[in-house]
Design a protein around this motif. Sequence first.
Motif, PDB file in Angstrom:
ATOM      1  N   LEU A 176      74.837 -25.984 111.924  1.00 62.45           N
ATOM      2  CA  LEU A 176      75.808 -25.409 110.697  1.00 62.45           C
ATOM      3  C   LEU A 176      74.510 -24.910 109.613  1.00 62.45           C
ATOM      4  CD1 LEU A 176      78.854 -26.635 110.004  1.00 62.45           C
ATOM      5  CD2 LEU A 176      78.180 -24.522 110.643  1.00 62.45           C
ATOM      6  N   ASN A 177      73.646 -25.833 109.631  1.00 61.91           N
ATOM      7  CA  ASN A 177      72.091 -26.198 108.188  1.00 61.91           C
ATOM      8  C   ASN A 177      71.871 -25.088 109.458  1.00 61.91           C
ATOM      9  OD1 ASN A 177      72.757 -28.174 106.381  1.00 61.91           O
ATOM     10  ND2 ASN A 177      72.316 -30.221 106.925  1.00 61.91           N
ATOM     11  N   ALA A 198      71.769 -21.270 117.096  1.00 66.15           N
ATOM     12  CA  ALA A 198      72.617 -22.086 116.416  1.00 66.15           C
ATOM     13  C   ALA A 198      73.926 -21.716 116.763  1.00 66.15           C
ATOM     14  CB  ALA A 198      72.249 -23.362 114.635  1.00 66.15           C
ATOM     15  N   PHE A 199      74.194 -20.393 115.232  1.00 68.33           N
ATOM     16  CA  PHE A 199      75.288 -19.902 115.205  1.00 68.33           C
ATOM     17  C   PHE A 199      75.963 -18.780 116.725  1.00 68.33           C
ATOM     18  CE2 PHE A 199      77.571 -15.396 114.861  1.00 68.33           C
ATOM     19  CZ  PHE A 199      78.107 -15.571 113.801  1.00 68.33           C
ATOM     20  N   ARG A 200      75.196 -19.027 117.596  1.00 64.41           N
ATOM     21  CA  ARG A 200      74.977 -18.549 119.537  1.00 64.41           C
ATOM     22  C   ARG A 200      76.252 -19.638 119.752  1.00 64.41           C
ATOM     23  NH1 ARG A 200      71.398 -17.390 121.567  1.00 64.41           N
ATOM     24  NH2 ARG A 200      71.049 -15.724 120.310  1.00 64.41           N
ATOM     25  N   SER A 226      85.695 -19.568 119.681  1.00 63.73           N
ATOM     26  CA  SER A 226      85.497 -18.525 119.017  1.00 63.73           C
ATOM     27  C   SER A 226      87.099 -18.573 120.493  1.00 63.73           C
ATOM     28  CB  SER A 226      84.657 -17.827 120.124  1.00 63.73           C
ATOM     29  OG  SER A 226      84.480 -17.932 121.279  1.00 63.73           O
ATOM     30  N   ASP A 227      87.048 -18.882 121.079  1.00 61.93           N
ATOM     31  CA  ASP A 227      88.206 -19.056 122.299  1.00 61.93           C
ATOM     32  C   ASP A 227      89.787 -19.811 121.197  1.00 61.93           C
ATOM     33  OD1 ASP A 227      87.362 -17.210 124.572  1.00 61.93           O
ATOM     34  OD2 ASP A 227      86.614 -19.938 125.313  1.00 61.93           O
ATOM     35  N   LYS A 228      89.187 -20.486 121.232  1.00 66.63           N
ATOM     36  CA  LYS A 228      90.344 -21.734 119.894  1.00 66.63           C
ATOM     37  C   LYS A 228      90.508 -20.605 119.240  1.00 66.63           C
ATOM     38  CE  LYS A 228      88.245 -25.530 121.042  1.00 66.63           C
ATOM     39  NZ  LYS A 228      87.191 -25.281 122.028  1.00 66.63           N
ATOM     40  N   LEU A 229      89.438 -20.355 117.973  1.00 66.90           N
ATOM     41  CA  LEU A 229      90.347 -19.243 116.807  1.00 66.90           C
ATOM     42  C   LEU A 229      91.121 -18.348 117.845  1.00 66.90           C
ATOM     43  CD1 LEU A 229      89.578 -19.647 114.254  1.00 66.90           C
ATOM     44  CD2 LEU A 229      87.564 -17.649 114.795  1.00 66.90           C
ATOM     45  N   TYR A 230      90.658 -17.246 118.443  1.00 61.73           N
ATOM     46  CA  TYR A 230      91.300 -16.207 119.651  1.00 61.73           C
ATOM     47  C   TYR A 230      92.389 -16.795 119.243  1.00 61.73           C
ATOM     48  CZ  TYR A 230      93.051 -12.570 123.041  1.00 61.73           C
ATOM     49  OH  TYR A 230      93.710 -11.823 122.874  1.00 61.73           O
ATOM     50  N   ASN A 231      92.994 -18.095 120.077  1.00 60.09           N
ATOM     51  CA  ASN A 231      94.230 -18.187 120.693  1.00 60.09           C
ATOM     52  C   ASN A 231      95.143 -18.383 119.122  1.00 60.09           C
ATOM     53  OD1 ASN A 231      94.605 -18.063 123.026  1.00 60.09           O
ATOM     54  ND2 ASN A 231      93.122 -20.411 123.496  1.00 60.09           N
ATOM     55  N   TYR A 232      94.392 -19.304 118.311  1.00 59.21           N
ATOM     56  CA  TYR A 232      94.980 -19.268 116.835  1.00 59.21           C
ATOM     57  C   TYR A 232      95.977 -18.196 116.595  1.00 59.21           C
ATOM     58  CZ  TYR A 232      95.816 -20.226 111.849  1.00 59.21           C
ATOM     59  OH  TYR A 232      96.665 -19.891 110.898  1.00 59.21           O
ATOM     60  N   ASP A 256      85.649 -10.614 112.825  1.00 63.53           N
ATOM     61  CA  ASP A 256      85.496 -10.977 111.236  1.00 63.53           C
ATOM     62  C   ASP A 256      85.235 -11.506 110.453  1.00 63.53           C
ATOM     63  OD1 ASP A 256      86.205  -7.325 111.830  1.00 63.53           O
ATOM     64  OD2 ASP A 256      87.523  -7.845 110.545  1.00 63.53           O
ATOM     65  N   ALA A 257      86.114 -12.649 111.246  1.00 60.64           N
ATOM     66  CA  ALA A 257      85.287 -14.229 110.476  1.00 60.64           C
ATOM     67  C   ALA A 257      84.126 -14.817 111.063  1.00 60.64           C
ATOM     68  CB  ALA A 257      86.281 -15.166 111.046  1.00 60.64           C
ATOM     69  N   PHE A 258      83.338 -13.764 112.110  1.00 61.76           N
ATOM     70  CA  PHE A 258      82.107 -14.482 112.415  1.00 61.76           C
ATOM     71  C   PHE A 258      81.230 -13.934 111.832  1.00 61.76           C
ATOM     72  CE2 PHE A 258      84.286 -17.158 115.866  1.00 61.76           C
ATOM     73  CZ  PHE A 258      83.501 -18.731 115.578  1.00 61.76           C
ATOM     74  N   LEU A 259      81.248 -12.654 111.225  1.00 60.33           N
ATOM     75  CA  LEU A 259      80.363 -12.093 111.047  1.00 60.33           C
ATOM     76  C   LEU A 259      80.549 -12.462 109.609  1.00 60.33           C
ATOM     77  CD1 LEU A 259      78.779  -9.462 110.255  1.00 60.33           C
ATOM     78  CD2 LEU A 259      80.737  -7.537 110.523  1.00 60.33           C
ATOM     79  N   LYS A 260      81.742 -12.231 108.672  1.00 60.45           N
ATOM     80  CA  LYS A 260      81.909 -13.407 107.355  1.00 60.45           C
ATOM     81  C   LYS A 260      81.304 -14.359 107.296  1.00 60.45           C
ATOM     82  CE  LYS A 260      85.072 -14.255 103.602  1.00 60.45           C
ATOM     83  NZ  LYS A 260      86.670 -14.335 103.711  1.00 60.45           N
TER      84      LYS A 260
END
Length: 97
Positions: free
Chosen positions: A13-14, A23-25, A32-38, A55-59
């Motif tokens: 994150l730093n 690092a972002f990747r 991403s998969d866990k967030l998509y499932n949610y 959108d979340a990752f863009l933010k």
Amino acid sequence: MKPKKLHNESALLNLVSEGDESAFRVIFNHYSDKLYNYARKITDNEELAEELVMDAFLKIWCNREELSKINNFDSYLFTIVRNQAINYHRSRNLFIV
């Protein structure tokens, strides 16, 4: 199920906050998969779930300088998606309390 934290998440994150795309990747690939499932679970819509995750990752990327202020990144990320889903439903008068 709460996703496992990356063992080097703080360091990643730093790096992201400094603009490190690799690092972002790593962060994206981890969550991403866990967030998509949610998102899919709370929206019951595959396309919307995918859009909310992107959108979340863009933010996150656009506000990366603020990452050092976040103590619990996974909760922060899931909260972004939840709030985006609520806003989507409110904007279409589909939100049910």
